[in-house]
Write a protein that holds these residues in place. Structure first.
Motif, mmCIF file in Angstrom:
data_model
loop_
_atom_site.group_PDB
_atom_site.id
_atom_site.type_symbol
_atom_site.label_atom_id
_atom_site.label_comp_id
_atom_site.label_asym_id
_atom_site.label_seq_id
_atom_site.Cartn_x
_atom_site.Cartn_y
_atom_site.Cartn_z
ATOM 1 N N ALA A 30 0.813 -1.228 0.000
ATOM 2 C CA ALA A 30 0.000 0.000 0.000
ATOM 3 C C ALA A 30 0.846 1.277 0.000
ATOM 4 N N ASN A 31 1.993 1.233 0.694
ATOM 5 C CA ASN A 31 2.787 2.465 0.760
ATOM 6 C C ASN A 31 3.300 2.894 -0.608
ATOM 7 N N SER A 32 3.695 1.909 -1.421
ATOM 8 C CA SER A 32 4.200 2.328 -2.736
ATOM 9 C C SER A 32 3.039 2.707 -3.664
ATOM 10 N N ILE A 33 1.858 2.153 -3.420
ATOM 11 C CA ILE A 33 0.681 2.581 -4.206
ATOM 12 C C ILE A 33 0.370 4.037 -3.876
ATOM 13 N N LYS A 34 0.476 4.365 -2.601
ATOM 14 C CA LYS A 34 0.194 5.743 -2.188
ATOM 15 C C LYS A 34 1.210 6.701 -2.832
ATOM 16 N N ALA A 35 2.479 6.269 -2.796
ATOM 17 C CA ALA A 35 3.520 7.114 -3.401
ATOM 18 C C ALA A 35 3.270 7.286 -4.901
ATOM 19 N N ALA A 36 2.811 6.215 -5.547
ATOM 20 C CA ALA A 36 2.538 6.283 -6.992
ATOM 21 C C ALA A 36 1.379 7.246 -7.265
ATOM 22 N N PHE A 37 0.352 7.221 -6.408
ATOM 23 C CA PHE A 37 -0.761 8.167 -6.580
ATOM 24 C C PHE A 37 -0.264 9.602 -6.407
ATOM 25 N N GLU A 38 0.545 9.810 -5.359
ATOM 26 C CA GLU A 38 1.066 11.163 -5.102
ATOM 27 C C GLU A 38 1.806 11.693 -6.328
ATOM 28 N N LYS A 39 2.643 10.801 -6.884
ATOM 29 C CA LYS A 39 3.462 11.193 -8.038
ATOM 30 C C LYS A 39 2.567 11.513 -9.241
ATOM 31 N N GLN A 40 1.609 10.617 -9.503
ATOM 32 C CA GLN A 40 0.729 10.804 -10.651
ATOM 33 C C GLN A 40 -0.125 12.065 -10.522
ATOM 34 N N LEU A 41 -0.655 12.285 -9.316
ATOM 35 C CA LEU A 41 -1.506 13.466 -9.118
ATOM 36 C C LEU A 41 -0.686 14.738 -9.311
ATOM 37 N N ALA A 42 0.572 14.703 -8.798
ATOM 38 C CA ALA A 42 1.426 15.883 -8.948
ATOM 39 C C ALA A 42 1.762 16.103 -10.419
ATOM 40 N N GLU A 43 2.141 15.042 -11.086
ATOM 41 C CA GLU A 43 2.523 15.167 -12.512
ATOM 42 C C GLU A 43 1.374 15.675 -13.376
ATOM 43 N N LYS A 44 0.154 15.253 -13.029
ATOM 44 C CA LYS A 44 -1.004 15.629 -13.867
ATOM 45 C C LYS A 44 -1.694 16.876 -13.303
ATOM 46 N N ASP A 45 -1.023 17.516 -12.330
ATOM 47 C CA ASP A 45 -1.550 18.739 -11.737
ATOM 48 C C ASP A 45 -2.941 18.558 -11.108
ATOM 49 N N LEU A 46 -3.113 17.428 -10.437
ATOM 50 C CA LEU A 46 -4.424 17.119 -9.867
ATOM 51 C C LEU A 46 -4.407 17.105 -8.337
ATOM 52 N N SER A 47 -3.264 17.467 -7.765
ATOM 53 C CA SER A 47 -3.138 17.367 -6.302
ATOM 54 C C SER A 47 -4.155 18.246 -5.580
ATOM 55 N N GLY A 48 -4.550 19.335 -6.202
ATOM 56 C CA GLY A 48 -5.529 20.223 -5.562
ATOM 57 C C GLY A 48 -6.955 19.732 -5.765
#
Ligand SMILES: Cc1cc2nc3c(=O)[nH]c(=O)nc-3n(C[C@H](O)[C@H](O)[C@H](O)COP(=O)(O)O)c2cc1C
Ligand code: SF4
Ligand code: SF4
Ligand code: FES
Length: 597
Positions: free
Chosen positions: A21-39
């Motif tokens: 789960a921890n690496s899935i979370k990190a992957a989501f964080e990365k993807q959301l940041a890259e696609k400018d979706l973190s907000g």
């Protein structure tokens, strides 16, 4: 408060963390940041959903889409497809056994449909490290209500009215226990939470502490107010580091918010709470041993009376309850005793969390109303037996419990029906067995555990369980003797009635219940030198099914000890005295004609 278009709940219980789960979370964080979706999308770590076998799990809200068995590379697809284009990623949805269907919604999955979550109400929904999320879900409302609107005796009456019985095993009425502690006069009292959870396979208490620690704190403070205690301990095994850390965080937040410590919610009530880490001995879950352990002594039980309500921790009146018991407390005060008492059966109110394991498709944690049948738990929630094998028995209640056979599959699961049938609720372990499980071997497994964990203080438990285990070992080794069954029964009854604590008093249960329902299996081992389930290697001999055998002679050629007699077109037979049960012939036979018997 910031607003988000959606929430992505990543299960961060121990099970899902161990499956990545921890690496899935990190992957989501990365993807959301890259696609400018973190907000736009908020990532939230939650506790266990119960369906750990499907981990790592992520649920996307507001839709409630349940994605399971995630791998890092799935995350980009989910972000691209689901979050950006609004299309479900079908390959990562839940696929029930025997079906091609893909189930998108969390609530439509059979495993969850029949559940009624009270103790687990917030597990998997809130961030356990954020008190605000607990408060938004109605947390600490009950505490406010009790402290400002109720006297301690009114709170006790409400608990008694709810009918809640302790979830730690014995099922003693919680309100009555609180009343006993409240009635003992003392300058000092303690409230203790038993989070030792020693039963093999059980993990409900750990999951509640990991997923919703504030509910335990709230339940304990309410209990403290009702009984007159101003200090408490959570006794938790050191093997639960995530639960300990989340509890520590929750304690600090509760203190900061005025829910714990001095002058709680401005009402003048004080309550301090500590964590005591245990070393993980099964007997330390027994209440008097647990208190010795908190005092820094060796965790050994002592005779009762005096009960903890009279003489407990450091000689002071103390009340001890289980984690799941405390998790129910705030809901009872929030929704009312009548609401709680309307759930379950006449004498077993509310719900119970079960840990489903063994030969069952959906292993995990399930909270169900009391009185539900064993069949509903195993088939409707558990998805039936693995590999479509035949159901044989279910062991309920762990090492203190007993085995129920197939003809009791419609038994309602409540404290009293289970006791009557020779089992016990225990902490709620539920191990499912199929036709390939040997019941003698199963009894041996549980007795081996209790024998190992006996503290050795009293002779019947220390010596008696050892003798019983020796007999069982002999039987599974094919060296059973006439009189062994009677000896097991006699020893079992004696140990039950003469042992000092619940460990010894219940240790013979798995043996006695298997003797009650599966006596023929013991007899087959002892008198026929046969293990009907084909599980005991010392007894498992292979036989050739004459109907299926095509008399091809293939097996005769591979048998390393020439145990198979047979010529082309002649009946083939295995000589049990020569066969070493190596299994080579089974793998060779193309007609599935050779079986263990
Ligand atoms: C050997 C033994 C082990 C036990 N282990 C636990 C345990 O791990 N957790 C627990 O809550 N109760 C355990 N119990 C039961 C406790 O002694 C006690 O009855 C319980 O914590 C009371 O809480 P309740 O009234 O809320 O069930 C154990 C009892 C025995 C005899
Ligand atoms: S019954 Fe067993 S575990 Fe309990 S006190 Fe006696 S020896 Fe120890
Ligand atoms: S199990 Fe092994 S030893 Fe026995 S009959 Fe088959 S091949 Fe021979
Ligand atoms: S830990 Fe994730 S479902 Fe149990």
């Amino acid at each position: 408060m910031e607003l988000y278009r959606g929430h992505i709940l990543i299960c961060s219980g121990t099970g899902c963390i161990s499956s990545g789960a921890n690496s899935i979370k990190a992957a989501f964080e990365k993807q959301l940041a890259e696609k400018d979706l973190s907000g736009e999308f908020k990532l939230i770590e939650t506790g266990c959903h119960g369906f750990c076998e499907m981990g790592p799990i992520a649920i996307v809200y507001p839709e409630g889409t349940f994605y399971c068995r995630l791998e890092n590379e799935d995350v980009e697809t989910i972000v691209e497809e689901h979050l950006i284009k609004g299309r479900l990623v079908k390959e990562k949805l839940y696929n029930p056994p025997h079906s091609e269907d893909k189930i998108p919604s969390y609530k439509e999955i059979d495993f969850y449909k029949k559940q009624h979550r009270i103790a687990l109400r917030n597990c998997g929904y809130v961030n356990p490290e954020d008190i605000d999320e607990y408060i938004v879900k109605g947390g600490y409302e009950a505490l406010g209500k009790v402290l400002s609107e109720m006297s301690p005796s009114q709170a006790i009456e409400e608990m008694k009215k709810s009918g809640l019985r302790g979830r730690g095993g014995g099922g003693f009425p919680t309100g009555l226990k609180w009343e006993f502690a409240s009635k003992t006069e003392s300058d000092k009292k303690y409230m203790i939470c038993n989070a030792d959870e020693g039963d093999p396979g059980a993990f409900m208490d750990r999951s509640i502490l990991e997923g919703d620690p504030h509910s335990i704190i709230e339940g304990m403070v309410i209990g403290g107010y009702a009984t007159g205690a101003d200090e408490g301990y959570v006794y938790i095994r050191a093997e639960y580091p995530l639960a300990i850390n989340r509890l520590k965080t929750a304690l600090a937040q509760a203190k900061e918010y005025g829910m714990l410590g001095e002058n709680i919610l401005g009402t003048g009530f004080n309550f301090e709470l500590h964590i005591k880490e245990g070393a993980g001995a099964f007997v330390c879950g027994e209440e008097t041993a647990l208190m010795h352990s908190i005092e820094g002594k060796r965790g050994m039980p002592r005779p009762r009376p005096p009960f903890p309500a009279v003489k407990g921790l450091w000689g002071k009146p103390s009340n001890i309850n289980n984690v799941e018991t405390f998790a129910n407390v705030p809901v009872i005060f929030e929704k009312g005793a009548d609401w709680f008492a309307s759930l379950g059966t006449e004498k077993s109110k509310g719900t119970k969390v079960f840990a489903l394991t063994g030969k069952i498709n959906n292993t995990g944690l399930a909270e169900v109303p009391m009185g539900i049948s064993v069949r509903e738990i195993i088939y409707d929630i558990g998805g039936g037996i693995t590999n479509d094998k035949k159901f044989k028995a279910v062991q309920i209640g762990g090492p203190s419990g007993g085995c129920l056979p197939e003809d009791l599959i419609d038994l309602p699961v409540d404290y009293d029906s289970l006791i009557e049938a020779g089992a016990m609720m225990g902490s709620g372990g539920l191990v499912v067995m199929d036709e390939e499980t040997c019941m003698v071997d199963l009894a041996r497994f549980f007795l081996n555990f209790t024998q190992d964990e006996s503290c050795g203080k009293c002779t019947p438990c220390r010596e008696g369980t050892k003798r019983m285990l020796e007999i069982l070992e002999r039987i599974v080794d094919g060296k059973g003797q006439d009189g062994d069954i009677e000896l097991l029964e006699e020893l079992g009854e004696t140990i039950k009635t003469t042992s000092l604590c619940g460990l010894g008093q219940t240790a013979p249960n798995p043996v006695l219940s298997t003797l009650k329902y599966f006596r023929d299996e013991y007899e087959a081992h002892i008198h026929d030198g046969r293990c009907p389930a084909g599980a005991c290697s010392a007894l498992a001999k292979y036989v050739i099914d004459q109907e299926k055998c095509k008399k091809c002679t293939l097996c005769t050629k591979v048998c390393p000890v020439s145990a198979i007699e047979g010529k082309p077109k002649e009946v083939h037979k295995i000589d049990p005295n020569v066969c070493t049960a190596c299994g080579v012939c089974v793998d060779t036979c193309k007609f599935d004609a050779i079986k263990k018997g």
